[in-house]
Every structure is written in structure tokens, then in C-alpha cells.
Design an enzyme around this catalytic site. Sequence first.
Site, short mmCIF file in Angstrom:
data_model
loop_
_atom_site.label_atom_id
_atom_site.label_comp_id
_atom_site.label_asym_id
_atom_site.label_seq_id
_atom_site.Cartn_x
_atom_site.Cartn_y
_atom_site.Cartn_z
CB THR B 53 7.66 -3.89 -11.71
OG1 THR B 53 7.20 -2.59 -12.06
CG2 THR B 53 7.35 -4.87 -12.82
CD GLU B 54 4.60 -0.27 -8.48
OE1 GLU B 54 5.58 -1.03 -8.34
OE2 GLU B 54 4.65 0.95 -8.21
#
Lengths: 236, 221
Positions: B53-54
Site C-alpha cells: 500500500t503506497e
Amino acid sequence: MINKQVASAKDAVADIFDGATVMVGGFGEAGSPIELLHALIDQGATNLTVVNNNTGSGEVGLAALIKAGRVAKMICSYPRSVGSKVFPELYRSGKIELELVPQGTLAERIRAGGAGIPGFYTATSVGTPLADGKEQRKFGDREYVLEHGLTADFAIIKGRAADRYGNVVYNKTARNFAPIMATAAKVTIVQVADFVEAGDLDPEVIVTPGLFVQRVVTVPHPAFESQLNAQGVSYP
Amino acid sequence: MSDPNTQIGLTREQMAKRVAIDIPDGSYVNLGIGIPELIAKYVPEGRELIYHTENGLLGMGPSPAEGEGELELINAGKRQVTAIPGAAYFHHADSFTMIRGGHIDLCVLGALQVSQNGDLANWSTGGPDAIPAVGGAMDLVAGVKTIFVITQHVTKKGLPKLVKECTFPLTGPAVVSRIYTDLAVIDVTPAGFQLVELSPNVTFEYVQERTEGTLLPIPKD
């Protein structure tokens, strides 16, 4: 003796001036330095350019700073998160400027700024409206767009713990933009829940080395946007 | 529940399950916000995938149990998640080095429109009152090795989302390799949209009527 600890959030933000560029840590509410933001609202600096991934939620923290009319321009990637009402209204009525930057380009611009790199080429945004007006260059078979490094007068960020040298560790996904913002600002102000003795933080796990930090303020029980919003708080 | 004998096409959950079947064991995967988030629930037995997840977590786990979430452990959609044993946290420049440096194997994104040459539009309708918000989408399509799209085949108004040319502002040109909709699985090829698989009770003609541009039938062996 070096000691970067300051007594209060108020003291920590006292010299933020009108027209300053301020990087604000946080991705949504994770890592948002609410107490420093509220101290900045109390302090009164205006006409600010603020760099943050979002625009805050409800009427606390970053959203409250925007609502108070202190922010002339936002540089961000995603200004309309859940619960974000203040920015969209001002933007639609033309009262605040927006520089929309892809999230990875924003991160890299900050990283580059902190590393003394004035510009770099990236494939991100090529062939889209966000590349309009930007210099492009081909490397090999692929087009890239020129992006500029980003620096700031101040960064206000949140960590979990710090020592008198300004070494900082973070909490989970609250880390996000804080370490790179610390490198890109002339003055980095960090609020932490725990102020610890030099040597208490394992040098192997320190994320932000102290030279990137100028001021540390202890906020033992920091507030969160969602909790303040649930209580119906509108700051100030 | 709808009757499986008469239900046309797949539900959102079934679409997510269908995508999960195609993700190879050991992949590093970024899931976009919305329907893509559902895919994590349907990893087939015996496979291990690592979710990125960025906002700074590799090894994202499922949603926390009621009351056990943490405000500073969230995903890109700002929902609370967990971290698996062996997860790592990192800052945004490292996170986007993973994305932009080509280190993530696969990303599954939602779409407003996909064109027959693989252009993706998924961040703005370009409307005068729209607040433009791009997030990490342009970085993902520029840097991740393979881009899948998962989307309803048509808009709520019944307009095709698979189009000759996108009319909305692009996220990236020629980036999508495969599209999973409620009606079909479709590959983007130089010749156009190549039908790979039809959903139950769906015919080629039914999909063609709802697709703008060339739809190539499933090749006969």
C-alpha cells in the site's frame, strides 16, 4: 550542548512567517501533526503555501488552517478525501490555488529537493494533462517529463519518539512523507509523544537522523482528526 | 441472492474472486481503492501474495477485527488495515521507488474508461465542478509491470466504459493489459479488445452491444 527540544508547540512555530512554504507531514490523519497545526493557526501566519498529500478532514488540523484563510496555495496529490469539505468549497469559489502533483512525483520532488537535486525526469504523467507545459525528453524508447525538486521554509511533522539531537522514529503508516519533508525544509519541527535520552533510540532503527531536525516538541497524547471530528470540534 | 441460472454477469465479489485466480504465487501486488480492495479476500489456497500500500506498508494484511484497528495503520484508501508478520514500513519516497522503479509485479485499478489501445482514465471526469485528485494512479500505471483493470462493464447510466478513445483525462496511455468486468475478461491487444472469457449467461453479442470499439471473439482452438 546540543538540545533541540523546545518548550511548547507555540514556541516551535513562532517564527513561521507570512508567505512561507510549509511542508506538513501526514497521509490522511496518519502522521498529521495536529498540535503543531493548531499552534500555527493561533500564531497567525498567513498567505502560506502548504505541501501535504491531502487537505485535511472536518474543521481541525490542516482543514482548520485552510478554513482560517491562511493557505493561499496547496501542493498535493489528493485534495478530496472522505470528510474533506473545507478545501473543495474554497477551491470551487476560486479562493485557494491548487498545484496537483501525482503522489509519487510529489514524494520524489521532496526527496530531490532535500538532496540538492533541482530536477529529474520521470515517466509518471507522460501523455496526461498533468504533463502539459512541462519539458519532455526521450531516454531510450521512452518519453519522460521534467519535474522540479521541492524545498520549503518549514516542515511540521509528527514522530513517535525523538531525542535531544533530533533523531526521530515513527509509528507505522504515520511515517509517510515526514522523513523526506525533514530533509527538504530549512527548519524542520517535529512533535513526538516520547522525548527520550540520547542513546535510547537504537542507531540501527533511527529513521530521521538528527541533522535534518531543528526543533522537537513533546506532545504526549496527540489528537487525531477522526476523534476530534467525532466530537464535533471546529478549531479554534 | 440472485438466481445463478438467470443472473447476468458477475457480482463485485465474484469479479474480485475471478481476478485473484490470475495472480501468480509470490507476486508483489498493489490494489487500487474500491472493487480492487476486495481481491485480497480471494487468494487461492496455497498461494502467497504480498500486498503493497503506497502510504508505506509492504505486507498489508486484512482489515482488523472490530475495535482492534489503529488510527496510524491504514491503507491508501485511508481505511484501517493490519500488517502481516514480516511486514515492513517505509517512507513515501521508498514506497514510490517500489512503484516507479518497476519493483511491483501487478497493480489492479478501477476505471472510468479504458480504450482499445489500453489507455486508462480513472482520476477525473474533467468536469468544471470536479475537484481534480490523482493520488498515486499515474505513478502506478507508469511504473508497475502489469496493470489489470477491474470495473463494471458499463456506467450507472449504461454507457460503455470500454471505448475507442477515452474522453476523460488520461491516467496513462497504453498501460492496461487485461480488463475484468461483470460481463467478461478482455485482453487489450494491438487488434483491439480480445474477448478471453464470458461470464455466466452472457453472450458475445451482449458484450459487443455494451462495448465501443472492436471486440474480437474468443479464438476457436
